[in-house]
Design a protein around this motif. Structure first.
Motif, PDB file in Angstrom:
ATOM      1  N   ILE A 223      36.308  38.678  33.094  1.00 60.33           N
ATOM      2  CA  ILE A 223      36.227  40.105  33.396  1.00 60.33           C
ATOM      3  C   ILE A 223      37.336  40.874  32.687  1.00 60.33           C
ATOM      4  N   LEU A 224      38.567  40.364  32.744  1.00 64.81           N
ATOM      5  CA  LEU A 224      39.697  41.034  32.087  1.00 64.81           C
ATOM      6  C   LEU A 224      39.467  41.137  30.587  1.00 64.81           C
ATOM      7  N   GLN A 256      39.184  46.372  41.942  1.00 65.27           N
ATOM      8  CA  GLN A 256      39.600  47.571  41.219  1.00 65.27           C
ATOM      9  C   GLN A 256      40.887  47.340  40.421  1.00 65.27           C
ATOM     10  N   SER A 257      41.739  46.456  40.911  1.00 68.13           N
ATOM     11  CA  SER A 257      43.015  46.192  40.223  1.00 68.13           C
ATOM     12  C   SER A 257      42.792  45.556  38.858  1.00 68.13           C
ATOM     13  N   TRP A 258      41.622  44.977  38.627  1.00 67.95           N
ATOM     14  CA  TRP A 258      41.349  44.335  37.342  1.00 67.95           C
ATOM     15  C   TRP A 258      41.275  45.350  36.202  1.00 67.95           C
ATOM     16  N   ILE A 259      40.888  46.559  36.526  1.00 60.33           N
ATOM     17  CA  ILE A 259      40.849  47.602  35.491  1.00 60.33           C
ATOM     18  C   ILE A 259      42.260  47.873  34.985  1.00 60.33           C
ATOM     19  N   GLN A 260      43.194  47.920  35.898  1.00 62.55           N
ATOM     20  CA  GLN A 260      44.601  48.119  35.520  1.00 62.55           C
ATOM     21  C   GLN A 260      45.107  46.948  34.692  1.00 62.55           C
ATOM     22  N   GLU A 261      44.734  45.741  35.098  1.00 66.26           N
ATOM     23  CA  GLU A 261      45.137  44.555  34.344  1.00 66.26           C
ATOM     24  C   GLU A 261      44.529  44.557  32.940  1.00 66.26           C
ATOM     25  N   GLY A 262      43.255  44.915  32.851  1.00 70.37           N
ATOM     26  CA  GLY A 262      42.548  44.865  31.571  1.00 70.37           C
ATOM     27  C   GLY A 262      42.983  45.925  30.589  1.00 70.37           C
ATOM     28  N   THR A 263      43.707  46.937  31.065  1.00 75.85           N
ATOM     29  CA  THR A 263      44.164  48.014  30.185  1.00 75.85           C
ATOM     30  C   THR A 263      45.669  47.947  29.933  1.00 75.85           C
TER      31      THR A 263
END
Length: 561
Positions: A223-224, A256-263
């Protein structure tokens, strides 16, 4: 007996007519518009650098509006019902128009939009949407860039799709100005070719792909990686991004925290790779040439004495730099008073060993000695040097060890090389050299480290094709690749191009090239590849020979200006 026979015939006719009526109704119903919940593509979250979408907008209900004809909307009541309640609504519109009830899905839905056949339907939709005060998002014909025949609007030319998208958006906004227009690529390579511009687009959506049979760690990493790749492709569009996904086909819940990780990379490299300099306004005019620069790659020196020639192309690698061999090559070109295109292929040291992690090792400083030696040599050269580094990085193969790598790693390595000297030698002009394939702009390193964009144009569309007559025209290849560079406001220098075949065929192909270049003033230079390609790269097939003779080359440049 006769009465019984007549009754049987009448009954048979009634049953037959009834069957036809039921069949006809069934057929017609398949061509009626449809409104349904889009369970398989829910809104998972959003990423907004602009601060224009409020978090309280979410959650959002997602519906599909399927248009199977160009008539009026089939059920206004059902549409109005979706707008009841307090939750924001996201509509995905799919155009599946039919020519008749017995035809397949139209492959010309784009044309139908452009000729206004959907205008009345769009106007009616807009009038209904204009009556609500809640946030409404409308996405039109998504996933247009996917290379598959899933929807009738795929495999269309990007300019045609863009015109149709903007036509629809203009019509909708006219009646319902508060509706948010969503441009919805899936997020795959080449999606930016379909970008319709910032004027009418309020938001962008991307869709995460299905994830099955993974453990939690693998799922998280997958996902990331996908968030990072797909959002990276959106870096030229300064719009909020809505993230969709196949929720019921994911083995674990989306966080939702994965969006922060992925960016994370966007925050680290906000002043370079993700700088606002990448947002090139649609109105920016590209630079125009006054006179074409003419060059060749000609190791056998068959064309180097021609009077019109101004520049010669050289290739080098770590081994040549270490042994000083590139110095001899440069001296030979300088003796002919020609400028130099110098393509640095960062592989093959003195032991002919390839470095599979060359980009990472460049960033670690492992090749600082070779890079410094090269810059010292260029500084002593009296001619201009068009410096091209690690070219054709975007092709999804592994001919070169720097190909098919993470764009962020490539960009940082390119920038490291081009910014190696704090004060750039005045005779250096930096060249960024993708092949010009789909998604090449994903590797764009930034306006501050590029003076020219280079891409390659060879007639053979595929290395499995050996028939010279199946080669594409220069104009077709050029127009496709030039369009892909529209986000970068830099002049073009085609440092490699070539055609195989008998002389009469080469002459025709080269004349088409001359006419194409003459009519495009954004191209400042061209350099012909007067040699056969590297044999190892073609496997069992004989490598094509792009060599031409002096008369063919002279005929080419006489038609340039």
């Amino acid at each position: 007996m006769k009465k019984i026979l007549i009754s049987s015939v009448i009954l048979g006719l009634v049953l037959a007519l009834g069957g036809l009526w039921i069949a006809r109704k069934s057929i017609i119903s398949t061509y009626e518009d449809d409104l349904s919940k889009r369970f398989y593509e829910p809104i998972l979250g959003f990423y907004d650098k602009t601060g224009t979408v409020k978090k309280e907008v979410f959650p959002v209900k997602h519906f599909t509006i399927t248009w199977k004809n160009t008539g009026l909307w089939f059920d206004n009541t059902a549409l109005a019902k979706t707008l009841s309640g307090d939750t924001a609504v996201f509509f995905t519109i799919e155009t599946w128009s039919k020519n008749s009830i017995f035809s397949r899905a139209d492959q010309n839905v784009i044309e139908k939009v452009l000729t206004g056949e959907f205008d009345q339907k769009t106007k009616e939709l807009a009038q209904i949407l204009s009556k609500t005060n809640k946030p409404v998002f409308v996405r039109w014909n998504p996933a247009m860039e996917l290379p598959e025949y899933q929807y009738p609007w795929q495999f269309q030319s990007p300019p045609a799709y863009i015109k149709a998208f903007n036509h629809f958006a203009t019509q909708l906004k006219k009646e319902a100005p508060n509706v948010k227009i969503v441009w919805g690529p899936a997020g795959y390579a080449g999606d930016s070719e379909y970008w319709p511009g910032e004027k009418l687009v309020d938001c962008i959506s991307i869709t995460l792909s299905e994830k099955k049979q993974m453990d939690s760690v693998s799922f998280h990493q997958a996902i990331l990686r996908e968030i990072k790749e797909k959002l990276h492709r959106m870096r030229f569009m300064n719009k909020p991004i809505i993230i969709l996904g196949a929720k019921e086909k994911m083995p674990f819940a989306f966080q939702q925290s994965w969006i922060q990780e992925g960016t994370k990379d966007e925050r680290i490299f906000t002043n370079t790779i993700y700088s606002s300099q990448n947002f090139v306004p649609d109105s920016v005019t590209k630079p125009k040439r006054s006179k074409m620069i003419l060059g060749v790659y000609d190791p056998l020196e068959k064309l180097t004495q021609l009077p019109a020639l101004q520049v010669e192309h050289l290739f080098t690698d770590w081994g040549e730099i270490q042994k000083g061999e590139i110095h001899k090559k440069i001296q030979a070109v300088v003796a002919r008073k020609h400028d130099i295109i110098l393509t640095v292929e960062p592989w093959k040291d003195v032991k002919k060993m390839n470095d599979p992690d060359v980009l990472q090792n460049v960033l670690k400083g492992q090749y600082d000695s070779e890079i410094n030696m090269l810059y010292e040599l260029i500084e002593k050269t009296p001619q201009k040097v068009y410096l091209r580094w690690a070219h054709e990085m975007e092709i999804p193969i592994h001919r070169y060890t720097w190909q098919s790598q993470d764009p962020v790693v490539y960009i940082n390595a390119y920038r490291y090389f081009m910014l190696f000297r704090k004060n750039k030698p005045k005779n250096i002009l930096r060249v960024w050299g993708p092949a010009g394939d789909r998604g090449s702009i994903d590797w764009w390193p930034g306006d501050d480290v590029v003076d020219f964009i280079s891409f390659a144009i060879y007639g053979l569309p595929d290395k499995n094709i050996t028939d010279y007559q199946k080669q594409e025209l220069f104009s077709d290849i050029f127009n496709r690749k030039f369009y892909r560079m529209r986000f970068a406001n830099k002049p073009i220098f085609i440092t490699e191009f070539g055609v195989k075949g008998p002389k009469n065929y080469q002459n025709r192909w080269m004349q088409n090239a001359a006419e194409t270049l003459k009519n495009n003033k954004n191209v400042f230079g061209v350099s012909y590849f007067n040699q056969h390609d590297t044999p190892d790269a073609w496997g069992k097939i004989k490598a094509p020979d792009w060599s031409i003779d002096a008369t063919t080359f002279q005929n080419f440049y006489t038609h340039l200006e």
